[in-house]
Design a protein around this motif. Sequence first.
Motif, short mmCIF file in Angstrom:
data_model
loop_
_atom_site.label_atom_id
_atom_site.label_comp_id
_atom_site.label_asym_id
_atom_site.label_seq_id
_atom_site.Cartn_x
_atom_site.Cartn_y
_atom_site.Cartn_z
N THR A 1 0.84 -1.20 0.00
CA THR A 1 0.00 0.00 0.00
C THR A 1 0.88 1.25 0.00
O THR A 1 2.03 1.22 0.41
CB THR A 1 -0.92 0.05 1.24
N SER A 2 0.29 2.34 -0.47
CA SER A 2 0.96 3.66 -0.44
C SER A 2 2.34 3.63 -1.08
O SER A 2 3.26 4.32 -0.64
CB SER A 2 1.08 4.18 1.00
N GLY A 3 2.50 2.85 -2.14
CA GLY A 3 3.81 2.70 -2.76
C GLY A 3 4.40 4.00 -3.26
O GLY A 3 5.56 4.32 -2.95
N GLU A 4 3.62 4.77 -4.01
CA GLU A 4 4.12 6.04 -4.55
C GLU A 4 4.41 7.03 -3.43
O GLU A 4 5.43 7.73 -3.44
CB GLU A 4 3.10 6.63 -5.52
N LEU A 5 3.52 7.08 -2.43
CA LEU A 5 3.71 7.98 -1.29
C LEU A 5 4.98 7.61 -0.52
O LEU A 5 5.76 8.49 -0.13
CB LEU A 5 2.49 7.92 -0.37
N LEU A 6 5.19 6.31 -0.30
CA LEU A 6 6.38 5.87 0.41
C LEU A 6 7.65 6.25 -0.33
O LEU A 6 8.62 6.71 0.27
CB LEU A 6 6.33 4.35 0.60
N THR A 7 7.65 6.06 -1.65
CA THR A 7 8.82 6.40 -2.46
C THR A 7 9.17 7.87 -2.31
O THR A 7 10.33 8.25 -2.11
CB THR A 7 8.58 6.05 -3.93
N LYS A 8 8.16 8.74 -2.41
CA LYS A 8 8.38 10.18 -2.28
C LYS A 8 8.86 10.55 -0.88
O LYS A 8 9.76 11.37 -0.71
CB LYS A 8 7.09 10.93 -2.60
N LEU A 9 8.24 9.92 0.14
CA LEU A 9 8.59 10.25 1.52
C LEU A 9 10.02 9.85 1.84
O LEU A 9 10.79 10.63 2.43
CB LEU A 9 7.62 9.55 2.48
N LEU A 10 10.42 8.64 1.45
CA LEU A 10 11.77 8.18 1.74
C LEU A 10 12.82 9.06 1.06
O LEU A 10 13.84 9.41 1.66
CB LEU A 10 11.94 6.73 1.30
N ALA A 11 12.54 9.44 -0.20
CA ALA A 11 13.49 10.29 -0.93
C ALA A 11 13.56 11.69 -0.33
O ALA A 11 14.64 12.26 -0.17
CB ALA A 11 13.09 10.35 -2.40
N ALA A 12 12.39 12.26 -0.01
CA ALA A 12 12.36 13.62 0.53
C ALA A 12 13.03 13.68 1.90
O ALA A 12 13.78 14.62 2.19
CB ALA A 12 10.92 14.11 0.63
N TYR A 13 12.79 12.67 2.75
CA TYR A 13 13.38 12.71 4.08
C TYR A 13 14.89 12.51 4.01
O TYR A 13 15.65 13.16 4.76
CB TYR A 13 12.75 11.65 4.98
N ALA A 14 15.34 11.63 3.14
CA ALA A 14 16.79 11.39 3.00
C ALA A 14 17.52 12.66 2.60
O ALA A 14 18.70 12.83 2.90
CB ALA A 14 17.04 10.29 1.99
N ALA A 15 16.84 13.57 1.90
CA ALA A 15 17.46 14.82 1.45
C ALA A 15 17.47 15.91 2.51
O ALA A 15 18.11 16.95 2.33
CB ALA A 15 16.72 15.33 0.21
N GLU A 16 16.79 15.67 3.64
CA GLU A 16 16.75 16.67 4.70
C GLU A 16 18.11 16.74 5.41
O GLU A 16 18.71 15.70 5.70
CB GLU A 16 15.66 16.32 5.71
N PRO A 17 18.59 17.94 5.73
CA PRO A 17 19.91 18.07 6.39
C PRO A 17 20.00 17.33 7.72
O PRO A 17 21.03 16.76 8.05
CB PRO A 17 20.05 19.59 6.58
N GLY A 18 18.93 17.33 8.49
CA GLY A 18 18.99 16.71 9.81
C GLY A 18 18.44 15.30 9.85
O GLY A 18 18.13 14.78 10.94
N ALA A 19 18.32 14.64 8.69
CA ALA A 19 17.72 13.30 8.64
C ALA A 19 18.56 12.28 9.40
O ALA A 19 19.79 12.32 9.35
CB ALA A 19 17.54 12.87 7.20
N VAL A 20 17.91 11.38 10.10
CA VAL A 20 18.58 10.26 10.76
C VAL A 20 18.30 9.01 9.93
O VAL A 20 17.41 9.01 9.07
CB VAL A 20 18.07 10.07 12.21
N PRO A 21 19.04 7.93 10.14
CA PRO A 21 18.76 6.69 9.40
C PRO A 21 17.30 6.26 9.58
O PRO A 21 16.79 6.26 10.69
CB PRO A 21 19.73 5.68 10.02
N LEU A 22 16.65 5.92 8.47
CA LEU A 22 15.24 5.55 8.50
C LEU A 22 15.07 4.15 7.95
O LEU A 22 15.37 3.89 6.77
CB LEU A 22 14.41 6.55 7.67
#
Length: 293
Positions: free
Chosen positions: A114-135
């Motif tokens: 479920t939510s495949g497209e949403l998950l793809t966008k979320l993982l990519a967007a969060y990884a690009a955040e300066p303060g992101a931690v391993p997810l």
Amino acid sequence: MDRERPDDIAARELLGTESIRKFVAVAEELHFGRAAERLGIAQPPLSRAIAQLERQLGVTLLERGSRKVTLTEAGTVLLAEGRAILTALAVAERRTRRAAASQPGLVLAAKAGTSGELLTKLLAAYAAEPGAVPLDLLLCESPQQRQLLADGQADVALLHLPFDSTTGLDTEVLSTEGQVAILPAAHPLAGRSQLRMAEVTALPEPPLPRWPGPGGTYPEGPGAEVRNLTQLFQLIALGRTIAIMPESTSADLRHDLAAVPVLDAAPVTTVIAWPAHSRSRAVAGLVRTATLL
């Protein structure tokens, strides 16, 4: 200052973690021998520990018969409370160890498929955040996401309303979508451009599937029991069931299935959810990223 009395110390020890753990084992097994084996201790000291707990509390927790053990009303209450205490301790231990890790991260739980497209966008967007931690992404079966949050194995989860409960959780809405009927490609309704709920539910067969509830048990009914989309799509392809699902589940649908929009089906809202007591900055950062997609 008054000194603590010996019986106060004894009461605290009796109601400590080990005492609760022993009682829960006996209450769940309803057999002292099996409970002792489960705990890795001998049966006589376990029996003495439970009897001592009953004396200290002044109540009977277990009715001991010649062939079986049953819970009293007081025992049923302590079993529920004891389970909650042991779960809370396990959650605290997991979260404490993760917080002390050299690279503490987050775990996101989502229902597989479920939510495949949403998950793809979320993982990519969060990884690009300066303060992101391993997810880490934890794909699970229905309805495990909420339980994973409750027992501390996940920090955040994607839930789908109205199917998943959000009681006791904080949430932010991410998307809303319609639903489609998933049918065998050869089904008489598969060629339609749209359907109504009444047309789907009026079909004499096959019956709609049954999903497990929060406790893992299935509601009564004739439909096939399913836990995940892989299993569901296999059963649909074999003509054993049909299903009404969020539109996003039809992305990259297998060739022997068809998806037809159901105009009057209730919309499905995807939310990102996390425990209401969470004060994690990392969780707040992930939620903020998700709401900006």
